[in-house]
Scaffold this motif. Sequence first.
Motif, PDB file in Angstrom:
ATOM      1  N   ARG A  74      -7.092 -11.111   2.084  1.00 13.42           N
ATOM      2  CA  ARG A  74      -7.011  -9.646   1.988  1.00 13.42           C
ATOM      3  C   ARG A  74      -5.940  -9.241   0.975  1.00 13.42           C
ATOM      4  NH1 ARG A  74     -10.869  -6.685   3.021  1.00 13.42           N
ATOM      5  NH2 ARG A  74     -11.263  -8.090   4.769  1.00 13.42           N
TER       6      ARG A  74
ATOM      7  N   ALA B 104      -5.048  -7.125  -6.290  1.00 13.90           N
ATOM      8  CA  ALA B 104      -5.786  -7.003  -7.550  1.00 13.90           C
ATOM      9  C   ALA B 104      -6.094  -5.547  -7.868  1.00 13.90           C
ATOM     10  CB  ALA B 104      -7.078  -7.817  -7.476  1.00 13.90           C
TER      11      ALA B 104
ATOM     12  N   LYS C 243       0.844  -1.203   0.000  1.00 16.37           N
ATOM     13  CA  LYS C 243       0.000   0.000   0.000  1.00 16.37           C
ATOM     14  C   LYS C 243       0.882   1.257   0.000  1.00 16.37           C
ATOM     15  CE  LYS C 243      -4.449  -1.238   0.642  1.00 16.37           C
ATOM     16  NZ  LYS C 243      -5.547  -0.704  -0.171  1.00 16.37           N
TER      17      LYS C 243
ATOM     18  N   LEU D  44      -4.915 -10.989  -1.615  1.00 20.25           N
ATOM     19  CA  LEU D  44      -5.386 -11.289  -2.971  1.00 20.25           C
ATOM     20  C   LEU D  44      -6.276 -10.158  -3.463  1.00 20.25           C
ATOM     21  CD1 LEU D  44      -6.361 -15.080  -2.649  1.00 20.25           C
ATOM     22  CD2 LEU D  44      -4.120 -14.071  -3.095  1.00 20.25           C
ATOM     23  N   LEU D  45      -7.187  -9.750  -2.590  1.00 22.07           N
ATOM     24  CA  LEU D  45      -8.133  -8.689  -2.961  1.00 22.07           C
ATOM     25  C   LEU D  45      -7.411  -7.365  -3.216  1.00 22.07           C
ATOM     26  CD1 LEU D  45     -11.636  -8.015  -1.827  1.00 22.07           C
ATOM     27  CD2 LEU D  45     -10.032  -6.295  -1.056  1.00 22.07           C
ATOM     28  N   GLU D  46      -6.534  -6.995  -2.311  1.00 23.41           N
ATOM     29  CA  GLU D  46      -5.878  -5.692  -2.437  1.00 23.41           C
ATOM     30  C   GLU D  46      -4.860  -5.656  -3.567  1.00 23.41           C
ATOM     31  OE1 GLU D  46      -6.942  -3.090  -1.183  1.00 23.41           O
ATOM     32  OE2 GLU D  46      -8.145  -3.732   0.527  1.00 23.41           O
TER      33      GLU D  46
END
Lengths: 326, 290
Positions: A179, A185, A144, A181-183
């Motif tokens: 989490r 992406a 992030k 995997l989702l982020e």
Amino acid sequence: MAPGLEFEKPINELKAKIKELNQFMDEKGIDLTDELNHLKKRLDEVEKDTYSHMTPWDRVQIARHMERPTTLDYISFLFTDFIECHGDRLYGDDAAMVGGIARYRGLPVTIIGEQRGRDTKENLKRNFGMPQPEGYRKALRLMKQAEKFNRPIVTFIDTKGAFPGKTAEERGQGEAIARNLLEMAGLKVPIVCIVIGEGASGGALAIGVGDQILMLENSWYSVISPESAAALLWKDASQAERAAQTMKITAPDLKEFGIVDKVIPEVLGGAHHDPKTQANIIDEYLKDALSSLIQLNGDELVHRRLEKYRAIGDYSLVKGNILSEK
Amino acid sequence: MLKDFFIKKKKYATVPSTKSKIGVPEGIMKKCPSCKKIMYAKELQKYLYVCQSCGYHYPVSAFERIEMLLDPESFIPFDQDLVSKNPLDFPNYLEKLEKDKEKSGLNEAVVTGKGKIEGYETALAIMDSNFRMGSMGSVVGEKITRAIEYAMDHRLPIIIFSASGGARMQEGILSLMQMAKTSAVLKQFSLAGGLFISYMTHPTTGGVTASFASLGDYNFAEPGALIGFAGRRIIEQTIREELPDDFQKAEFLLEHGQLDKVIPRSKMKETLATVLSIHTKGGDEQWHRD
Ligand SMILES: [Zn+2]
């Protein structure tokens, strides 16, 4: 010299013979150059033959070799100004996952990687490269941060799996992986993932969602480790060799499935024979990958990444009511 | 009745066979696996397959879940014609699929579609552990992905009931990648403001826990459901320690901050309806923000 593996036995026997002959020549002053050259030629042939006919299980052995270069080894070869950053800001710091900031050929990047130990002592510290939830959350925090500062991300995958432990479950191992995997992406910066050793299941994928997936020739990547697959399939973990074949886990297999974009060749016999040269080979592939990805803006990257994962799967349509036809 | 309904709505719809009532006790009496109390099957059905003596929640099939949850005749199935292939040429895989089709009356381990809960329309994906232990291969991943996309396109919420042993070994790396696929599309759904309720039922493990099941705006679970990433036996072997009985049970996860709520089946419908209603506009005009 790196300790030999079982399938390398003919090679190591020849090497030993050559060494012996050399010693003999030195000691006795007898000229055996012809014999020596003959043996060297033979060694060349045997090496080429052995390494071009490796079974999936042979590759698994190379991927697990104690002296196989790790994430931190490649970081030292490929990047400058590396500053390791610790901790997930939630619970702790997981030594099985390393990460930080650095420059790649001058370009600021964020690096993430699973890190196993290179000896027993370091392996204990690094939990044999099996991250806990805090490892995955540290990785996410750094990714992030990379997005905030518009830095590409390079990840190194090398794990026997996410740690199967009580504490890991208590702290939400499944959620931590999910989490990521989702982020991943949705991150608006280039992500290049390189499988450098073992890539077991969700523990590997949790830092493996990216724009380019590269894989070293002798590494493996699978939904389940060969041992666990064998235990499930044949109730016998010693059938791992067979499972390694059945599960199609090698780099060429994954290239064929379209999961891996490029297979990075290894130095003869595997990366551990010459880590520096291996790093140079990786360097060429990484440079190629990043120089093309860097041209794309954040939305394009996310869109392409989504399309790529969206398309994965093998299924067909049945027409009519297949059940009632029976 | 559900059977008629399936035929009516979609011509290609697969009719659940009469044998599909797995989870429903066969025969007239059923002994609770937890407290051993014997109950009449009919009575058990009336109580949504929950033991009235100890509260044990029997696993239920996707069709039973639909019947107990959705408003009558409101369910419209999606993508029932998607079936698995054998990308790895895995020995006996196709035979096993055929067997499970017969056994479960399903084409795959998840039923997707849309329906209404006390009038609130929602997209749904309901896994069924009677088919390959509810494992996720290409078809499960694809159907769930399509259901999420449908919800996104039609501005509906989605509720996913998990019941799964994890990623499906027989489809190898393609199964693993379904975790990334479903999670990637959930990211888009979330960015679009979509409501996702994850409802974990027994068992929810491995790659399903490590992907969509853990990613709900609300993570709910049924009492006593086994939920976790790694298998109990592997953990015990790794840490050489015996694990407590409640380890990886829904209540254990609630205690460790991993779930929003553990909901007894008797409260499932009303709780979901309330959550759905809170995500629609309501109250006086003065509270409307857009
Ligand atoms: Zn009971």
